[in-house]
Design an enzyme around this catalytic site. Structure first.
Site, short mmCIF file in Angstrom:
data_model
loop_
_atom_site.label_atom_id
_atom_site.label_comp_id
_atom_site.label_asym_id
_atom_site.label_seq_id
_atom_site.Cartn_x
_atom_site.Cartn_y
_atom_site.Cartn_z
N HIS A 262 -4.23 7.78 5.33
CA HIS A 262 -4.61 6.49 4.75
C HIS A 262 -5.63 5.90 5.04
O HIS A 262 -6.15 5.24 4.27
CB HIS A 262 -3.15 5.61 5.22
CG HIS A 262 -2.96 4.47 4.56
ND1 HIS A 262 -3.01 4.21 3.34
CD2 HIS A 262 -3.18 3.23 4.83
CE1 HIS A 262 -2.76 3.17 2.94
NE2 HIS A 262 -2.92 2.25 3.94
N CYS B 224 0.78 -1.18 0.03
CA CYS B 224 -0.09 -0.13 0.10
C CYS B 224 0.97 1.28 0.04
O CYS B 224 0.19 2.33 -0.19
CB CYS B 224 -0.94 -0.13 1.37
SG CYS B 224 -1.90 -1.38 1.54
N PHE C 275 1.60 -3.18 4.94
CA PHE C 275 2.16 -4.24 5.63
C PHE C 275 3.71 -4.33 5.70
O PHE C 275 4.27 -3.63 4.84
CB PHE C 275 1.61 -5.63 4.88
CG PHE C 275 0.44 -6.12 4.89
CD1 PHE C 275 -0.69 -5.36 5.91
CD2 PHE C 275 -0.21 -6.89 3.98
CE1 PHE C 275 -1.88 -5.67 6.14
CE2 PHE C 275 -1.58 -7.37 4.19
CZ PHE C 275 -2.09 -6.67 5.17
N HIS D 158 -9.71 1.13 -1.71
CA HIS D 158 -8.27 1.41 -1.38
C HIS D 158 -7.57 0.81 -2.54
O HIS D 158 -7.60 -0.53 -2.82
CB HIS D 158 -8.05 0.33 0.06
CG HIS D 158 -6.53 0.11 0.29
ND1 HIS D 158 -5.49 1.10 -0.28
CD2 HIS D 158 -6.07 -0.15 1.44
CE1 HIS D 158 -4.64 0.68 0.36
NE2 HIS D 158 -4.81 0.06 1.38
N LYS E 178 -10.76 7.35 0.72
CA LYS E 178 -11.03 5.92 0.54
C LYS E 178 -12.49 5.83 0.50
O LYS E 178 -12.96 4.89 -0.24
CB LYS E 178 -9.97 5.25 1.32
CG LYS E 178 -8.60 5.14 0.94
CD LYS E 178 -7.97 3.91 1.75
CE LYS E 178 -6.40 3.88 1.38
NZ LYS E 178 -5.74 5.21 1.91
N PHE F 78 0.66 3.82 4.68
CA PHE F 78 1.12 2.97 5.43
C PHE F 78 0.91 1.29 4.80
O PHE F 78 -0.12 1.22 4.09
CB PHE F 78 0.55 2.81 6.89
CG PHE F 78 0.32 4.47 7.50
CD1 PHE F 78 1.64 4.99 7.68
CD2 PHE F 78 -0.87 4.91 7.66
CE1 PHE F 78 1.43 6.38 8.15
CE2 PHE F 78 -0.95 6.15 8.22
CZ PHE F 78 0.31 6.98 8.23
#
Lengths: 408, 79
Positions: A301, A163, A394, A335, A330, A392
Site C-alpha cells: 500500500h 483507501c 483511515f 494514491h 504508487k 490500508f
C-alpha cells in the site's frame, strides 16, 4: 468451496487506460503525476502535484445514465463497460438475481459537492439546486449509478471505506461467489481528482510538497527523501465469476482470487498500526491456505508517508521475512484513494501474466527505519504464480488480497 | 420577453444540457415521449430555464408541462 476467477478487466489510471497501457507505463517507468497549477487559487495550499487520468470522453456513457454521475462515477462506469466487453457477457448474464456488484470510493463527486453545498451554505436556500447534485456526491454514487446503468438485479453492496474501498469491494465480490450468494460479481472502485482530496491530507501534514516542479519524482514510497503522499484519480472494474461456470463458457481467465481478509486495528483513527497490517496479511494467507513463501510478489500500500511506510514494512517483514519482492506502485501514479485497491490488483494480474516485478519508482535509498525487505529497485521478471495486494485506510481498516495464476 | 427569446433559450438548454438533437426540437414535441426525458429532467429543465430567464418557475411546475408548446405558454404567463 466454490473458486472465484477474474474474467474481465477495465481500468482508467494516470499510467494508462487499459491493461496494456498500464503494463507499458510500468515497464517504461513513466510517471502519471503532473503539476497542477490551478490549485494555486487555494490560499496557503502548498501541494501542486496530482496523478491525473487522461480521459474525458464522457459521451460513451448514455446521457440518462450520466446525468446523475460526477467524474468519479463516470470513470467507474467506463471501466465497467470495458470489463463487460472484455468478459464477453450477454445482457442475461449481467441482469439477473445471481449477478451483483460491489463498488466504492472515498467520496462521491467532489466537484458536485462543492458546486451544490457551497452555494447552499452561502445563500441559505435550496432553490436553484439541480436534482442530480446529491446523486453525484452521495457516498454510494458509484455503486448506485452502475447498478442503474447496467440493470443489476443481484446484490449491490457499496464499499466506501476510503483507501480500502475498491480492495474491499473485490473481497466482497469474492466472498459473495465463494459462499454461494452470487455466481458473478462486478467489483471495483474509483476516485476523482480534486484539490479537496489533497487539501485534507495537507491539513494532516501528509502530502508531498517538495517536488511540485519535478512531479515525476514524487511520491517516493520507502525512500529516505519521501515527503508525503500524492493524491490521484482513477477507476477500475473486475468481473468475478465462479470458476466452473467461467470454464464452461470458455471465458478468458486472468487469475484466481485464492485469499482475502479484512480486519481492523481498532486503535487510532489515522495512525497506521503495524500489528493490524500484519494481522490482515496472516488472515489472508490463512484464507488462501498457503504459507508466506508461496507469495512471489507483494504490491504494498505504501503511500510515501513517513509513518505508514515504516509500519507496513515491519508488518510485511514479520510475516514474510526479507526474501519476497515488494514494491509500491504508487510511485508511478500517486494514491488513487478509493480506486487504488482495484488498480493495484490489476497490476498484480499483469505481474502474474508477464512475470513483471515492477520496481519501486523513485526509490533511490531505502529509509533505514524501514524493515529490511526485498525492495524492488529495478524491474525484475519472475516465475511466480501468486501475488498479494495490501491496502490500508483511515479508521484502521485493512485489506489483503491474494491472486493466483490459473493452471491451463 | 418575447416568445422567440423563450423558444431560443429552451432550444439552447435542451441541446446543451439534455443533449437533445436539434432536429427533434419541433412544435408539438413531447418531452417524455419524443425527447427521452423524464420527471427528474423536467425539474432540472425548470431550474435551468428559471436561471436563464430570471422568471418565477417552481419545481412543482414540472408536473404541468408535457410539450414544448405547453412549457413556452407557461413561461409566457410568468414573464
Amino acid at each position: 468451496m466454490r473458486r472465484v476467477v477474474i474474467t474481465g478487466v477495465g481500468v482508467l489510471s494516470p499510467l494508462g487506460n487499459d491493461m496494456q497501457e498500464l503494463q507499458e507505463g510500468l515497464e517504461s517507468s513513466r510517471s502519471g503525476v503532473v503539476h497542477v497549477e490551478s490549485w494555486s487559487e487555494y490560499k496557503d495550499f502548498k501541494t501542486r502535484v496530482c496523478g491525473l487520468v487522461n480521459w474525458d470522453d464522457y459521451k460513451v456513457i448514455p446521457r440518462k445514465s450520466r446525468r446523475s454521475m460526477g467524474r468519479v462515477a463516470i470513470m467507474a462506469a467506463k471501466t465497467m463497460q470495458d470489463a463487460v466487453k472484455d468478459a464477453g457477457l450477454s445482457e442475461e448474464q449481467i441482469s439477473n438475481p445471481r449477478t451483483g456488484i460491489s463498488f466504492g470510493s472515498t467520496m462521491g463527486s467532489d466537484e458536485a459537492l462543492f458546486d451544490s453545498i457551497g452555494t447552499i451554505a452561502k445563500e441559505k436556500t435550496f432553490i436553484g439546486q439541480n436534482s442530480m447534485s446529491f446523486l453525484k456526491f452521495m457516498s454510494h454514487t458509484v455503486a448506485a449509478n452502475i447498478a442503474a446503468m447496467f440493470k443489476i438485479h443481484g446484490r449491490n453492496i457499496p464499499a466506501c471505506s476510503a483507501c480500502t474501498s475498491s480492495s474491499m469491494a473485490i473481497g466482497i465480490g469474492y466472498e459473495s461467489i465463494k459462499y454461494g450468494m452470487s455466481d458473478m460479481m462486478f467489483v471495483g472502485g474509483s476516485e476523482e481528482a480534486h484539490a479537496y482530496n489533497a487539501g485534507i491530507f495537507e491539513i494532516m501534514a501528509a502530502t508531498s510538497t517538495r517536488y511540485n516542479d519535478t512531479p515525476d519524482q514524487t511520491p517516493r514510497p520507502f525512500d529516505t527523501e519521501r515527503d508525503g503522499l500524492v493524491t490521484a484519480e482513477g477507476a477500475g472494474t473486475l468481473v468475478l465469476e465462479e470458476y466452473e461456470a467461467a470454464k464452461a463458457r470458455g471465458a478468458k481467465i486472468y487469475g484466481e482470487i485464492i485469499g482475502y481478509a479484512t480486519s481492523c486495528d481498532g486503535e487510532h483513527i489515522t495512525t497506521p498500526s503495524s500489528a493490524g497490517m500484519e494481522q490482515v496479511m496472516r488472515l489472508a494467507l490463512d484464507d488462501a491456505n498457503i504459507t508466506p513463501d508461496k507469495v512471489g510478489y507483494i504490491n504494498a500500500h505504501a503511500t510515501s508517508t513517513p509513518k505508514g511506510d515504516i509500519a507496513e514494512s515491519h508488518a510485511t517483514y514479520a510475516v514474510f521475512g526479507d526474501k519476497t519482492p515488494i514494491s509500491s506502485t504508487k510511485g508511478y501514479m500517486g494514491h488513487i484513494l478509493g480506486g487504488c485497491g482495484v488498480v493495484e490488483s490489476i497490476i498484480g494480474l499483469i505481474s502474474l501474466k508477464t512475470g513483471l516485478l515492477p520496481a519501486n519508482k523513485n526509490l533511490v535509498k531505502v529509509d533505514e527505519t524501514c524493515a529490511p525487505l526485498d525492495y524492488l529497485l529495478e524491474h525484475r521478471y519472475g516465475n511466480h504464480d501468486i501475488v498479494m495486494n495490501n491496502n490500508f485506510a483511515f479508521g484502521g481498516i485493512n485489506t489483503s488480497l491474494i491472486f493466483k495464476k490459473i493452471e491451463e | 420577453m418575447t416568445e422567440e427569446l423563450v423558444r431560443a433559450t429552451l432550444k439552447e438548454v435542451l441541446i446543451e444540457e439534455f443533449e437533445v438533437e436539434e432536429d427533434e426540437i419541433v412544435t408539438g414535441a413531447n418531452f417524455f415521449e419524443d425527447l427521452d426525458m423524464d420527471s427528474l429532467d423536467a425539474i432540472d429543465l425548470i431550474v435551468m430555464m428559471d436561471k436563464k430567464l430570471n422568471i418565477d418557475l417552481k419545481a412543482e411546475d414540472a408536473q404541468k408541462i408535457r410539450t414544448i408548446d405547453e412549457f413556452v405558454a407557461l413561461i409566457m404567463t410568468r414573464a
